[in-house]
Design a protein around this motif. Structure first.
Motif, mmCIF file in Angstrom:
data_model
loop_
_atom_site.group_PDB
_atom_site.id
_atom_site.type_symbol
_atom_site.label_atom_id
_atom_site.label_comp_id
_atom_site.label_asym_id
_atom_site.label_seq_id
_atom_site.Cartn_x
_atom_site.Cartn_y
_atom_site.Cartn_z
ATOM 1 N N GLY A 1 0.998 -1.128 -0.072
ATOM 2 C CA GLY A 1 0.104 -0.084 -0.099
ATOM 3 C C GLY A 1 0.850 1.275 -0.084
ATOM 4 N N VAL A 2 1.961 1.218 0.843
ATOM 5 C CA VAL A 2 2.745 2.272 0.932
ATOM 6 C C VAL A 2 3.497 2.506 -0.368
ATOM 7 N N ALA A 3 3.772 1.576 -1.120
ATOM 8 C CA ALA A 3 4.613 1.803 -2.265
ATOM 9 C C ALA A 3 3.706 2.208 -3.543
ATOM 10 N N TYR A 4 2.530 1.868 -3.394
ATOM 11 C CA TYR A 4 1.435 2.272 -4.463
ATOM 12 C C TYR A 4 1.273 3.730 -4.116
ATOM 13 N N LEU A 5 1.272 4.234 -2.798
ATOM 14 C CA LEU A 5 0.885 5.431 -2.319
ATOM 15 C C LEU A 5 1.825 6.623 -2.941
ATOM 16 N N SER A 6 3.420 5.826 -2.854
ATOM 17 C CA SER A 6 4.572 6.809 -3.358
ATOM 18 C C SER A 6 4.416 6.812 -4.718
ATOM 19 N N LYS A 7 3.634 6.101 -5.518
ATOM 20 C CA LYS A 7 3.454 6.351 -6.909
ATOM 21 C C LYS A 7 2.138 7.364 -7.304
ATOM 22 N N ARG A 8 1.478 7.310 -6.112
ATOM 23 C CA ARG A 8 0.144 8.085 -6.144
ATOM 24 C C ARG A 8 -0.799 7.275 -7.042
ATOM 25 N N GLU A 9 -0.810 5.949 -6.807
ATOM 26 C CA GLU A 9 -1.912 5.132 -7.327
ATOM 27 C C GLU A 9 -2.804 4.796 -6.156
ATOM 28 N N PHE A 10 -3.691 5.755 -5.859
ATOM 29 C CA PHE A 10 -4.539 5.733 -4.608
ATOM 30 C C PHE A 10 -5.533 4.292 -4.644
ATOM 31 N N MET A 11 -6.218 4.273 -5.754
ATOM 32 C CA MET A 11 -6.835 2.881 -5.772
ATOM 33 C C MET A 11 -6.232 1.672 -5.362
ATOM 34 N N GLU A 12 -5.022 1.538 -6.020
ATOM 35 C CA GLU A 12 -4.163 0.267 -5.531
ATOM 36 C C GLU A 12 -3.794 0.424 -3.983
ATOM 37 N N ALA A 13 -3.511 1.590 -3.658
ATOM 38 C CA ALA A 13 -2.998 1.665 -2.179
ATOM 39 C C ALA A 13 -3.998 1.137 -1.162
ATOM 40 N N GLU A 14 -5.276 1.718 -1.549
ATOM 41 C CA GLU A 14 -6.449 1.777 -0.417
ATOM 42 C C GLU A 14 -6.749 0.090 -0.732
ATOM 43 N N ARG A 15 -6.741 -0.393 -1.720
ATOM 44 C CA ARG A 15 -6.842 -2.040 -1.700
ATOM 45 C C ARG A 15 -6.220 -2.819 -0.933
ATOM 46 N N TYR A 16 -4.700 -2.294 -0.821
ATOM 47 C CA TYR A 16 -3.751 -3.272 -0.094
ATOM 48 C C TYR A 16 -3.820 -2.723 1.303
ATOM 49 N N PHE A 17 -4.058 -1.880 1.784
ATOM 50 C CA PHE A 17 -4.206 -1.258 3.029
ATOM 51 C C PHE A 17 -5.546 -1.745 3.824
ATOM 52 N N ARG A 18 -6.782 -1.996 2.772
ATOM 53 C CA ARG A 18 -7.881 -2.587 3.196
ATOM 54 C C ARG A 18 -7.728 -3.910 3.568
ATOM 55 N N GLU A 19 -6.910 -4.771 2.662
ATOM 56 C CA GLU A 19 -6.339 -6.119 3.085
ATOM 57 C C GLU A 19 -5.528 -6.350 4.110
ATOM 58 N N ALA A 20 -4.728 -5.238 4.211
ATOM 59 C CA ALA A 20 -3.770 -5.274 5.531
ATOM 60 C C ALA A 20 -4.545 -5.252 6.840
ATOM 61 N N VAL A 21 -5.628 -4.520 6.937
ATOM 62 C CA VAL A 21 -6.429 -4.591 8.138
ATOM 63 C C VAL A 21 -7.316 -5.633 8.296
ATOM 64 N N ALA A 22 -7.760 -6.108 7.384
ATOM 65 C CA ALA A 22 -8.680 -7.444 7.126
ATOM 66 C C ALA A 22 -7.884 -8.552 7.716
ATOM 67 N N ASN A 23 -6.482 -8.693 7.382
ATOM 68 C CA ASN A 23 -5.841 -9.655 8.027
ATOM 69 C C ASN A 23 -4.907 -9.505 9.132
ATOM 70 N N SER A 24 -4.734 -8.019 9.497
ATOM 71 C CA SER A 24 -4.312 -7.690 10.690
ATOM 72 C C SER A 24 -4.980 -6.704 11.062
ATOM 73 N N PRO A 25 -6.090 -6.769 12.007
ATOM 74 C CA PRO A 25 -7.089 -5.945 12.459
ATOM 75 C C PRO A 25 -5.979 -4.750 13.368
ATOM 76 N N LYS A 26 -5.088 -5.093 14.070
ATOM 77 C CA LYS A 26 -4.290 -4.199 14.936
ATOM 78 C C LYS A 26 -3.345 -3.554 14.228
ATOM 79 N N LEU A 27 -3.103 -3.292 13.094
ATOM 80 C CA LEU A 27 -2.067 -2.418 12.345
ATOM 81 C C LEU A 27 -2.746 -1.237 12.116
ATOM 82 N N ALA A 28 -2.411 -0.208 12.988
ATOM 83 C CA ALA A 28 -3.132 1.063 13.281
ATOM 84 C C ALA A 28 -2.606 1.884 12.123
ATOM 85 N N GLU A 29 -1.226 1.906 11.557
ATOM 86 C CA GLU A 29 -0.769 2.591 10.660
ATOM 87 C C GLU A 29 -1.664 2.501 9.269
ATOM 88 N N ALA A 30 -2.124 1.320 8.978
ATOM 89 C CA ALA A 30 -2.756 1.062 7.858
ATOM 90 C C ALA A 30 -4.296 1.750 7.843
#
Length: 207
Positions: free
Chosen positions: A32-61
């Motif tokens: 998500g962070v990598a895609y964010l650095s490329k300003r590809e917001f939809m891809e970044a959002e998709r991976y951040f959503r997956e991150a919290v779905a799998n690791s709900p305590k990941l506050a940074e996401a």
């Protein structure tokens, strides 16, 4: 530490790791962070959503998801994500600062002050939160507290243009036009675009 030629190479490496462990929250977050650095917001959002779905305590996401919502101008969603971040990590200053910013934008100034003070309690060098707190106090008409917060912000980060500009606004409100001119000068030195009308107002009152 593995070195990569560019972001795309880094993304390819992360995706290879993800193929071996699809539920790794850290890998999903880093993508998500990598895609964010490329300003590809939809891809970044998709991976951040997956991150919290799998690791709900990941506050940074949650904070990153809030940032994407803020970038879209969706303060309500930004606020929700940052509240979720604080539920996972109550003493994490960043989401409290973001909550305060959202509340200020939504006109909930008293609430914003409390959230921002909490952010600064957890990180007393949180420049953005100090500057936003100064703006909140200014909105409430508490000029003395506004000056304190904004002066602390520029002391910590002398090149933070928005804080210098807001400090100039406070001094102008106090009728201290020479101080206001000095502050807008500092704001301009940092590359901040001070509104032309405000510059003219200062010059008029200095005559």
């Amino acid at each position: 530490m593995q070195q990569f030629e560019n972001t795309d190479e880094y993304i390819a490496d992360l995706k290879a790791k993800l193929a071996k462990n699809r539920e790794c929250g850290n890998t999903l977050y880093n993508l998500g962070v990598a895609y964010l650095s490329k300003r590809e917001f939809m891809e970044a959002e998709r991976y951040f959503r997956e991150a919290v779905a799998n690791s709900p305590k990941l506050a940074e996401a949650y904070v990153q998801l809030g940032g994407i919502a803020m970038q879209r101008g969706d303060m309500k969603t930004c606020l929700t994500y940052n509240v979720q971040a604080t539920q996972q990590r109550p003493f994490f200053a960043v989401p409290w600062g973001n909550i305060g910013f959202c509340q200020l934008q939504m006109g909930e100034t008293e609430k914003a002050v409390q959230s921002l003070k909490r952010a600064i309690k957890y990180d007393n060098k949180f420049v953005q939160a100090l500057a936003t707190l100064g703006s909140a106090y200014f909105s409430l008409g508490d000029l003395e507290e506004a000056v304190k917060s904004l002066e602390e912000a520029v002391k910590l980060e002398p090149k933070f243009g928005p804080a210098w500009n807001n400090l100039a606004l406070v001094h102008a409100e106090q009728g201290e036009w020479a101080k206001a001119k000095e502050c807008v000068g500092k704001a301009q030195e940092s590359g901040y675009d001070v509104p032309e009308d405000f510059l003219k107002e200062i010059e008029t009152n200095l005559k």
